[in-house]
Write a protein that holds these residues in place. Structure first.
Motif, PDB file in Angstrom:
ATOM      1  N   ALA A  30     -19.683 -37.766  15.713  1.00 21.03           N
ATOM      2  CA  ALA A  30     -19.611 -38.764  14.670  1.00 21.03           C
ATOM      3  C   ALA A  30     -18.560 -37.553  13.919  1.00 21.03           C
ATOM      4  CB  ALA A  30     -21.559 -38.232  13.833  1.00 21.03           C
ATOM      5  N   ASP A  31     -18.575 -36.576  13.510  1.00 18.73           N
ATOM      6  CA  ASP A  31     -17.875 -36.070  12.924  1.00 18.73           C
ATOM      7  C   ASP A  31     -17.608 -34.571  13.817  1.00 18.73           C
ATOM      8  OD1 ASP A  31     -19.902 -34.366  12.507  1.00 18.73           O
ATOM      9  OD2 ASP A  31     -19.663 -35.342  10.328  1.00 18.73           O
ATOM     10  N   LYS A  32     -16.257 -34.054  13.255  1.00 22.55           N
ATOM     11  CA  LYS A  32     -16.048 -32.332  13.568  1.00 22.55           C
ATOM     12  C   LYS A  32     -16.724 -31.378  13.573  1.00 22.55           C
ATOM     13  CE  LYS A  32     -11.903 -28.937  13.742  1.00 22.55           C
ATOM     14  NZ  LYS A  32     -11.659 -28.790  14.985  1.00 22.55           N
ATOM     15  N   LYS A  33     -17.461 -31.457  12.907  1.00 21.81           N
ATOM     16  CA  LYS A  33     -18.834 -30.584  12.113  1.00 21.81           C
ATOM     17  C   LYS A  33     -19.809 -30.720  13.541  1.00 21.81           C
ATOM     18  CE  LYS A  33     -22.593 -29.499   9.291  1.00 21.81           C
ATOM     19  NZ  LYS A  33     -23.119 -29.701   8.155  1.00 21.81           N
ATOM     20  N   ALA A  34     -20.136 -31.961  14.449  1.00 24.43           N
ATOM     21  CA  ALA A  34     -21.169 -32.520  15.021  1.00 24.43           C
ATOM     22  C   ALA A  34     -20.599 -31.881  16.769  1.00 24.43           C
ATOM     23  CB  ALA A  34     -21.097 -33.992  15.310  1.00 24.43           C
ATOM     24  N   TYR A  35     -18.801 -31.763  16.424  1.00 25.44           N
ATOM     25  CA  TYR A  35     -18.141 -31.252  17.914  1.00 25.44           C
ATOM     26  C   TYR A  35     -18.415 -29.405  17.696  1.00 25.44           C
ATOM     27  CZ  TYR A  35     -14.424 -30.140  20.933  1.00 25.44           C
ATOM     28  OH  TYR A  35     -14.228 -28.669  22.187  1.00 25.44           O
ATOM     29  N   GLU A  36     -18.110 -29.174  16.956  1.00 27.39           N
ATOM     30  CA  GLU A  36     -18.367 -27.999  16.806  1.00 27.39           C
ATOM     31  C   GLU A  36     -20.237 -27.482  16.836  1.00 27.39           C
ATOM     32  OE1 GLU A  36     -16.888 -26.662  12.814  1.00 27.39           O
ATOM     33  OE2 GLU A  36     -14.772 -27.476  14.213  1.00 27.39           O
ATOM     34  N   SER A  37     -21.062 -27.881  15.972  1.00 28.29           N
ATOM     35  CA  SER A  37     -22.412 -27.434  17.003  1.00 28.29           C
ATOM     36  C   SER A  37     -22.365 -28.357  18.131  1.00 28.29           C
ATOM     37  CB  SER A  37     -23.135 -28.700  15.932  1.00 28.29           C
ATOM     38  OG  SER A  37     -24.609 -28.316  16.268  1.00 28.29           O
ATOM     39  N   HIS A  38     -22.254 -28.480  18.888  1.00 27.13           N
ATOM     40  CA  HIS A  38     -22.576 -29.248  20.459  1.00 27.13           C
ATOM     41  C   HIS A  38     -21.841 -28.300  20.836  1.00 27.13           C
ATOM     42  CE1 HIS A  38     -21.580 -31.081  24.086  1.00 27.13           C
ATOM     43  NE2 HIS A  38     -20.583 -30.941  23.953  1.00 27.13           N
ATOM     44  N   LEU A  39     -20.721 -27.479  20.438  1.00 26.51           N
ATOM     45  CA  LEU A  39     -20.196 -26.458  21.402  1.00 26.51           C
ATOM     46  C   LEU A  39     -21.311 -25.287  21.505  1.00 26.51           C
ATOM     47  CD1 LEU A  39     -16.558 -26.203  20.855  1.00 26.51           C
ATOM     48  CD2 LEU A  39     -17.255 -27.210  22.660  1.00 26.51           C
ATOM     49  N   GLU A  40     -22.547 -25.319  20.628  1.00 16.02           N
ATOM     50  CA  GLU A  40     -22.799 -23.858  20.529  1.00 16.02           C
ATOM     51  C   GLU A  40     -24.162 -24.314  21.061  1.00 16.02           C
ATOM     52  OE1 GLU A  40     -21.900 -21.263  19.448  1.00 16.02           O
ATOM     53  OE2 GLU A  40     -19.928 -22.085  19.025  1.00 16.02           O
ATOM     54  N   THR A  41     -24.504 -25.499  21.737  1.00 17.64           N
ATOM     55  CA  THR A  41     -26.148 -25.565  21.755  1.00 17.64           C
ATOM     56  C   THR A  41     -26.120 -25.233  23.439  1.00 17.64           C
ATOM     57  OG1 THR A  41     -25.354 -28.175  23.432  1.00 17.64           O
ATOM     58  CG2 THR A  41     -25.218 -28.067  21.080  1.00 17.64           C
ATOM     59  N   PRO A  42     -27.636 -24.656  23.259  1.00 14.37           N
ATOM     60  CA  PRO A  42     -27.699 -23.895  25.349  1.00 14.37           C
ATOM     61  C   PRO A  42     -27.136 -24.973  26.233  1.00 14.37           C
ATOM     62  CG  PRO A  42     -29.716 -24.039  24.119  1.00 14.37           C
ATOM     63  CD  PRO A  42     -28.803 -24.878  22.954  1.00 14.37           C
ATOM     64  N   HIS A  43     -27.731 -26.552  26.431  1.00 16.72           N
ATOM     65  CA  HIS A  43     -27.388 -27.077  26.775  1.00 16.72           C
ATOM     66  C   HIS A  43     -25.768 -26.812  27.285  1.00 16.72           C
ATOM     67  CE1 HIS A  43     -27.773 -29.826  23.883  1.00 16.72           C
ATOM     68  NE2 HIS A  43     -26.457 -30.589  24.372  1.00 16.72           N
ATOM     69  N   PHE A  44     -25.051 -27.505  26.187  1.00 17.78           N
ATOM     70  CA  PHE A  44     -23.567 -27.009  26.667  1.00 17.78           C
ATOM     71  C   PHE A  44     -22.715 -26.034  27.363  1.00 17.78           C
ATOM     72  CE2 PHE A  44     -18.593 -25.794  25.150  1.00 17.78           C
ATOM     73  CZ  PHE A  44     -18.318 -27.269  26.205  1.00 17.78           C
ATOM     74  N   LYS A  45     -23.932 -24.549  26.563  1.00 21.67           N
ATOM     75  CA  LYS A  45     -23.012 -22.932  27.359  1.00 21.67           C
ATOM     76  C   LYS A  45     -23.773 -23.000  28.279  1.00 21.67           C
ATOM     77  CE  LYS A  45     -23.498 -20.919  23.034  1.00 21.67           C
ATOM     78  NZ  LYS A  45     -23.608 -20.021  21.899  1.00 21.67           N
ATOM     79  N   HIS A  46     -24.975 -24.207  29.275  1.00 18.96           N
ATOM     80  CA  HIS A  46     -24.996 -23.630  30.518  1.00 18.96           C
ATOM     81  C   HIS A  46     -23.976 -23.853  30.952  1.00 18.96           C
ATOM     82  CE1 HIS A  46     -27.324 -23.652  33.995  1.00 18.96           C
ATOM     83  NE2 HIS A  46     -27.646 -24.886  34.209  1.00 18.96           N
ATOM     84  N   TYR A  47     -23.662 -25.485  31.393  1.00 20.69           N
ATOM     85  CA  TYR A  47     -22.690 -26.133  31.489  1.00 20.69           C
ATOM     86  C   TYR A  47     -21.468 -25.694  31.849  1.00 20.69           C
ATOM     87  CZ  TYR A  47     -18.797 -29.830  31.616  1.00 20.69           C
ATOM     88  OH  TYR A  47     -17.961 -30.406  31.782  1.00 20.69           O
TER      89      TYR A  47
END
Length: 138
Positions: free
Chosen positions: A89-106
């Motif tokens: 939706a925006d850059k903030k959503a992307y930055e938030s995505h990078l901090e999620t447990p599922h992304f960090k695990h991936y």
């Protein structure tokens, strides 16, 4: 009675149209962050990588309101060449995505599997079609 039914029907249609209009007014393609990730995978890790990627993509779209698309695909003639259409939706959503447990695990579990990574930021040419594209998928 027919007159009351007609009035009620007219009110319902007007409210419905207003909500659709409002939805499109709230949509701003200029704020979206769009990226194509080009990822090369070591052949011996392909099955494991795909399994982890599927989990991450599913969790991102289901759990994160700002993630519009994490759509992984591969080249037909070279399945180790992965492409991901990422739309936020925006850059903030992307930055938030990078901090999620599922992304960090991936990211941490697939690091040894990746032999190339290229992130290509994109801009929509006609972003107003975005709500229509996803509306067609049922």
């Amino acid at each position: 009675m027919k007159r009351i039914s007609l009035i009620l029907l007219t009110i319902i249609v007007c409210i419905s149209c207003g909500q659709k209009e409002q939805h499109h007014e709230n949509f701003n393609s200029d704020e979206m962050m769009i990226r194509i990730s080009e990822i090369g995978i070591e052949p011996e890790y392909l099955d494991e990588y795909l399994s982890i990627l599927k989990e991450e993509a599913k969790a991102s779209v289901e759990l994160e309101p700002g993630v519009i698309s994490i759509y992984p695909m591969y080249q037909k003639e070279n399945p180790t060449e992965i492409r991901i259409l990422e739309i936020y939706a925006d850059k903030k959503a992307y930055e938030s995505h990078l901090e999620t447990p599922h992304f960090k695990h991936y990211k941490t579990t697939t690091l040894k599997m990746v032999n190339s990574l290229k992130l290509i930021d994109m801009n929509a040419i006609y972003g107003e079609t975005m709500p229509l594209i996803f509306k067609k998928i049922k």
